[in-house]
Every structure is written in structure tokens, then in C-alpha cells.
Design a protein around this motif. Sequence first.
Motif, mmCIF file in Angstrom:
data_model
loop_
_atom_site.group_PDB
_atom_site.id
_atom_site.type_symbol
_atom_site.label_atom_id
_atom_site.label_comp_id
_atom_site.label_asym_id
_atom_site.label_seq_id
_atom_site.Cartn_x
_atom_site.Cartn_y
_atom_site.Cartn_z
ATOM 1 N N THR A 182 -5.751 18.047 13.580
ATOM 2 C CA THR A 182 -4.736 17.592 14.415
ATOM 3 C C THR A 182 -4.226 16.208 14.144
ATOM 4 O O THR A 182 -3.056 15.924 14.165
ATOM 5 C CB THR A 182 -4.919 17.783 15.926
ATOM 6 O OG1 THR A 182 -4.990 19.226 16.012
ATOM 7 C CG2 THR A 182 -4.028 17.207 16.794
ATOM 8 N N THR B 144 -0.580 15.270 12.932
ATOM 9 C CA THR B 144 0.360 14.526 13.910
ATOM 10 C C THR B 144 0.828 13.358 13.182
ATOM 11 O O THR B 144 1.920 12.969 13.300
ATOM 12 C CB THR B 144 -0.696 14.049 15.171
ATOM 13 O OG1 THR B 144 -1.075 15.143 15.766
ATOM 14 C CG2 THR B 144 0.052 12.954 16.027
ATOM 15 N N GLY C 131 -2.702 1.107 15.423
ATOM 16 C CA GLY C 131 -3.999 1.990 15.509
ATOM 17 C C GLY C 131 -4.394 2.383 14.123
ATOM 18 O O GLY C 131 -4.651 3.553 13.942
ATOM 19 N N GLY D 195 -7.577 8.081 13.325
ATOM 20 C CA GLY D 195 -7.381 9.467 12.593
ATOM 21 C C GLY D 195 -5.884 9.641 12.389
ATOM 22 O O GLY D 195 -5.455 9.658 11.109
ATOM 23 N N VAL D 196 -5.182 9.526 13.231
ATOM 24 C CA VAL D 196 -3.738 9.418 12.832
ATOM 25 C C VAL D 196 -3.067 8.466 12.103
ATOM 26 O O VAL D 196 -2.251 8.539 11.105
ATOM 27 C CB VAL D 196 -2.739 9.628 14.441
ATOM 28 C CG1 VAL D 196 -1.299 9.558 14.122
ATOM 29 C CG2 VAL D 196 -3.190 10.677 15.250
ATOM 30 N N GLY D 197 -3.508 7.069 12.407
ATOM 31 C CA GLY D 197 -2.974 5.860 11.913
ATOM 32 C C GLY D 197 -3.455 5.913 10.457
ATOM 33 O O GLY D 197 -2.666 5.619 9.568
ATOM 34 N N THR E 254 -4.210 -3.504 13.262
ATOM 35 C CA THR E 254 -5.536 -3.064 13.543
ATOM 36 C C THR E 254 -6.542 -4.111 14.313
ATOM 37 O O THR E 254 -6.351 -5.273 14.265
ATOM 38 C CB THR E 254 -6.393 -2.864 12.378
ATOM 39 O OG1 THR E 254 -7.704 -2.055 12.602
ATOM 40 C CG2 THR E 254 -6.565 -3.882 11.358
ATOM 41 N N GLY E 255 -7.613 -3.491 15.018
ATOM 42 C CA GLY E 255 -8.356 -4.289 15.599
ATOM 43 C C GLY E 255 -9.578 -4.788 14.581
ATOM 44 O O GLY E 255 -10.390 -5.384 14.917
ATOM 45 N N LYS E 256 -9.489 -4.295 13.555
ATOM 46 C CA LYS E 256 -10.580 -4.103 12.533
ATOM 47 C C LYS E 256 -10.139 -4.991 11.237
ATOM 48 O O LYS E 256 -9.998 -4.267 10.172
ATOM 49 C CB LYS E 256 -11.207 -2.774 12.087
ATOM 50 C CG LYS E 256 -11.711 -2.145 13.114
ATOM 51 C CD LYS E 256 -12.023 -0.425 12.824
ATOM 52 C CE LYS E 256 -12.424 0.252 14.051
ATOM 53 N NZ LYS E 256 -11.396 0.795 14.685
ATOM 54 N N ARG F 29 -4.298 -7.117 16.253
ATOM 55 C CA ARG F 29 -3.727 -6.534 17.385
ATOM 56 C C ARG F 29 -3.291 -7.562 18.339
ATOM 57 O O ARG F 29 -2.224 -7.460 18.756
ATOM 58 C CB ARG F 29 -4.948 -5.536 18.263
ATOM 59 C CG ARG F 29 -5.399 -4.278 17.702
ATOM 60 C CD ARG F 29 -6.230 -3.923 18.644
ATOM 61 N NE ARG F 29 -7.094 -3.020 18.385
ATOM 62 C CZ ARG F 29 -8.209 -2.474 18.824
ATOM 63 N NH1 ARG F 29 -8.650 -2.768 19.853
ATOM 64 N NH2 ARG F 29 -8.783 -1.470 18.074
ATOM 65 N N VAL G 140 -0.687 3.836 19.471
ATOM 66 C CA VAL G 140 -1.524 3.030 20.818
ATOM 67 C C VAL G 140 -0.712 2.840 21.986
ATOM 68 O O VAL G 140 -0.988 2.762 22.874
ATOM 69 C CB VAL G 140 -2.095 1.710 20.279
ATOM 70 C CG1 VAL G 140 -2.874 2.197 18.987
ATOM 71 C CG2 VAL G 140 -0.938 0.531 19.696
ATOM 72 N N ASN H 51 -1.518 6.704 23.298
ATOM 73 C CA ASN H 51 -1.969 5.769 24.117
ATOM 74 C C ASN H 51 -3.149 4.915 24.170
ATOM 75 O O ASN H 51 -3.759 4.746 25.279
ATOM 76 C CB ASN H 51 -1.368 6.524 25.505
ATOM 77 C CG ASN H 51 -2.542 7.585 25.923
ATOM 78 O OD1 ASN H 51 -3.382 7.641 25.220
ATOM 79 N ND2 ASN H 51 -2.482 8.001 27.134
ATOM 80 N N ALA H 52 -3.873 4.746 22.938
ATOM 81 C CA ALA H 52 -4.957 4.332 22.753
ATOM 82 C C ALA H 52 -4.990 2.945 23.473
ATOM 83 O O ALA H 52 -6.230 2.697 23.733
ATOM 84 C CB ALA H 52 -5.459 4.315 21.350
ATOM 85 N N ALA H 53 -4.032 2.288 23.393
ATOM 86 C CA ALA H 53 -3.932 0.974 23.956
ATOM 87 C C ALA H 53 -3.325 0.912 25.650
ATOM 88 O O ALA H 53 -4.243 0.427 26.443
ATOM 89 C CB ALA H 53 -3.028 -0.241 23.370
ATOM 90 N N SER I 105 2.375 17.280 19.032
ATOM 91 C CA SER I 105 1.914 18.203 18.083
ATOM 92 C C SER I 105 1.358 19.681 18.758
ATOM 93 O O SER I 105 1.400 20.397 18.211
ATOM 94 C CB SER I 105 0.589 17.565 17.395
ATOM 95 O OG SER I 105 -0.343 17.404 18.133
ATOM 96 N N VAL I 106 1.283 19.692 20.114
ATOM 97 C CA VAL I 106 0.782 20.654 20.793
ATOM 98 C C VAL I 106 1.847 21.629 20.785
ATOM 99 O O VAL I 106 1.376 22.748 20.555
ATOM 100 C CB VAL I 106 0.160 20.241 22.217
ATOM 101 C CG1 VAL I 106 -0.296 21.400 22.984
ATOM 102 C CG2 VAL I 106 -1.010 19.127 22.103
#
Length: 328
Positions: free
Chosen positions: A131, A135, A157, A161-163, A181-183, A201, A224, A247-249, A272-273
Motif C-alpha cells: 500500500t 500510494t 516524510g 514508506g510512501v515518501g 526529513t527528520g533523518k 523538518r 505528513v 498526517n504523520a505530523a 488508496s483505499v
Amino acid sequence: MENIKFKALEVREVDGEFKREIIKKEINDLPQGELIVEVKYSSLNYKDALSASGNRGVTKKYPHTPGIDAAGVVVEDESGKYQKGDKVIVTGHDFGMNTAGGFEKYIRVPSQWAVRLPANLSLKESMIYGTAGFTAALSIYKLLAKDKSKEDILVTGASGGVGSFACAILAKLGYKVTAVTGKTGARYYFNNLGVKNIISRKKAADNSSKMLLEKKWDGVIDTVGGNILSTAIKSTKYGGIVTCCGNAASANLDLNVYPFILRGVSLIGIDSVKCSQALKQKLWKKIASEWKLEQIDEFSQEIRLEDLNKQIDKMLAGNAKGRFVVKL
Ligand code: NDP
């Protein structure tokens, strides 16, 4: 068909706590539907981790077998659409949410929940994308639908996965991708995805009260929400497209109308659903052909049904990296 017994991960509520256990199920235990599939691979998504830990926003009734993604071989299809032995991908609709999902050896679903595995993609590869990859593909499709002549694209993000799939597919198509990214230390990871620039971020979230910001992006793939999304919209160039899938953020969006009425920016929602089967089939074909990634194996780790319990806890604690493909 014969009432075969098989292994399944089951989540049940015991005295207000949610327990996960590998149990034996039978074909007769499966929900109604025309299509029975022998699952070869599934994959672990954040939504599965929520379902497996009793999140009622995802799954209302327990006991339940999660797994929003499955790929396998058709055993029987009463609708006549598929023949025994056809390879299919099952995602979306209610699969894995309130209908038993892919964390078991056999599934039964309405046949319109499945799409044919495209040529040039293995069952395992389809679940590496899952998914999350789908997405990303849907977001890119909407971003490029009207005009492909873009240059600078922002993906938020980006290590998710999506990012990650969005960055890698867009880079493959020749776009200049900037990752939020936060990384920011994970340069090797982003280089591998083909990302040209990285923004933290913090820098990607404007805290001024400005209605519009310097024009930077021809397009944005946002996963996000929140201030990072509103900043990206205010920084999108004239006529640019912004897609929004997550809505990760934050689920909030504090915005004004000027990016839309002065710069003609479009904000497109991604779901995607409930995406139509025809569009799903079309996008899976693209994923398997002109958008196919060479480095697909680097995105994933193969695990067994028995490993899911531990991996779900890791994912909920924010310690999971990359995609987890479940071999059944
Ligand atoms: P992941 O958990 O894999 O990735 C999300 C990424 O967002 C993280 O890796 C991180 O990336 C970033 N992030 C996490 N927390 C924050 C935060 N507080 N502030 C800013 N960024 C943050 O999720 P997916 O990629 O699978 O999904 C992304 C979103 O899309 C989710 O909200 C998910 O629910 C949604 N989704 C929606 C679908 C739809 O059909 N609409 C389908 C699939 C997913 P980094 O460290 O690089 O910043």
C-alpha cells in the motif's frame, strides 16, 4: 473446496488488553466473498500495527487478523473473473481493517478487491511496494496527470514508506527531488533514492505569519500534513500541484486562500483505499514497468508470521526502518 487448516495471526482482547497469537484457522472461518487466495506474501504497514494493538479507528471488532496487503495465487473464484492459479494483489477497501487481512495463509474477499499481478513483477516485489508504494504511485500519477513538465519536487516524510517510494520513482523519472526529513544524517539512504537536496523538518515548517513564501516547488508530495504541508503549499510556484495523503505530523492544516487564488496552486487529496479497480490495475502496471525501481530489494526485510509480534512493537515505538515483507 476442502476445509483446509492454516496458520494465522490473531489479535484478541483479553481483560482490556490486546494479545497477538499465531493460531490455526479453517477455510470455514474466513469472511464471505467470491475469491479465495492462497497468500504467498503480505507486508507490515503502520495501519496494521494500529489494528494489531487495538486501535478502534482502524479495527472495531476483535478477534481479528490484520494485514492490509496480500499477494498470492487464486484457489477459487465464484465470480468467474479469475482462474485457479492466477496471481493477484489484494489491497484497499476493508481488507485487514474489519475484514480478516493478509496475516494468514488463506484469505476470502470480494473479487473486486483484487487486481492481477502485472507481468514483470513478482509476488514478493508487489508486497515490497504494498500500500505504501501504491500510494506513492497514486500521488505521482495525480501530480503529473495534467502536466509532466515539472522540475523541482518536494517530498515530505521522505524516509517513510510512501515518501521513500515517491522520492525513488520521481528521481527515476528525472525530476529534481528535495526531501523533507527528520533523518538529515541519513545521506547515504537518500542518495540511493536519487534525492538531490535534503531539508530538515524544522526548516520545512515556517513559523512566520506570512501568507505566501518564496516560490520553490513545481510540485509537492506530502505525507505528513500540518505546518510542513501549509509551508509547502505557500512555497509552491504558479500552477503547481500539491498532493496530500497522510498526517504523520498533524491532521491540521492552518492556511489562507492566497496560494490558490493568486498562484493557482491545486491541492489534491489521495485515497488508496477506495481507489477504483481500473486505476489500481493501471498504476500497478506502471509500477511494474516504466516506474519500476532497480533497488527494490534494498527497501525490505523478509520476516515470518512468527516475527510479526516483535516487529509490530518496534513499529509502534518508531524503531522500524524500511519495509517488512511477510512470507507465508
Ligand atoms: P511511515 O510511518 O512509514 O512514514 C512516515 C514518515 O513521516 C516518517 O518516516 C517520518 O519521515 C515522517 N514523520 C513521522 N513523524 C513525523 C512528525 N511528527 N513530523 C514530521 N514528519 C514526521 O508511514 P507511511 O509512509 O506508510 O505513510 C505516511 C502517511 O500516509 C501516514 O500518515 C499514513 O497513515 C498515510 N497513508 C495514507 C494512505 C492513503 O490512502 N491516503 C495510504 C498509506 C498511508 P522522516 O523521518 O523522513 O521525516
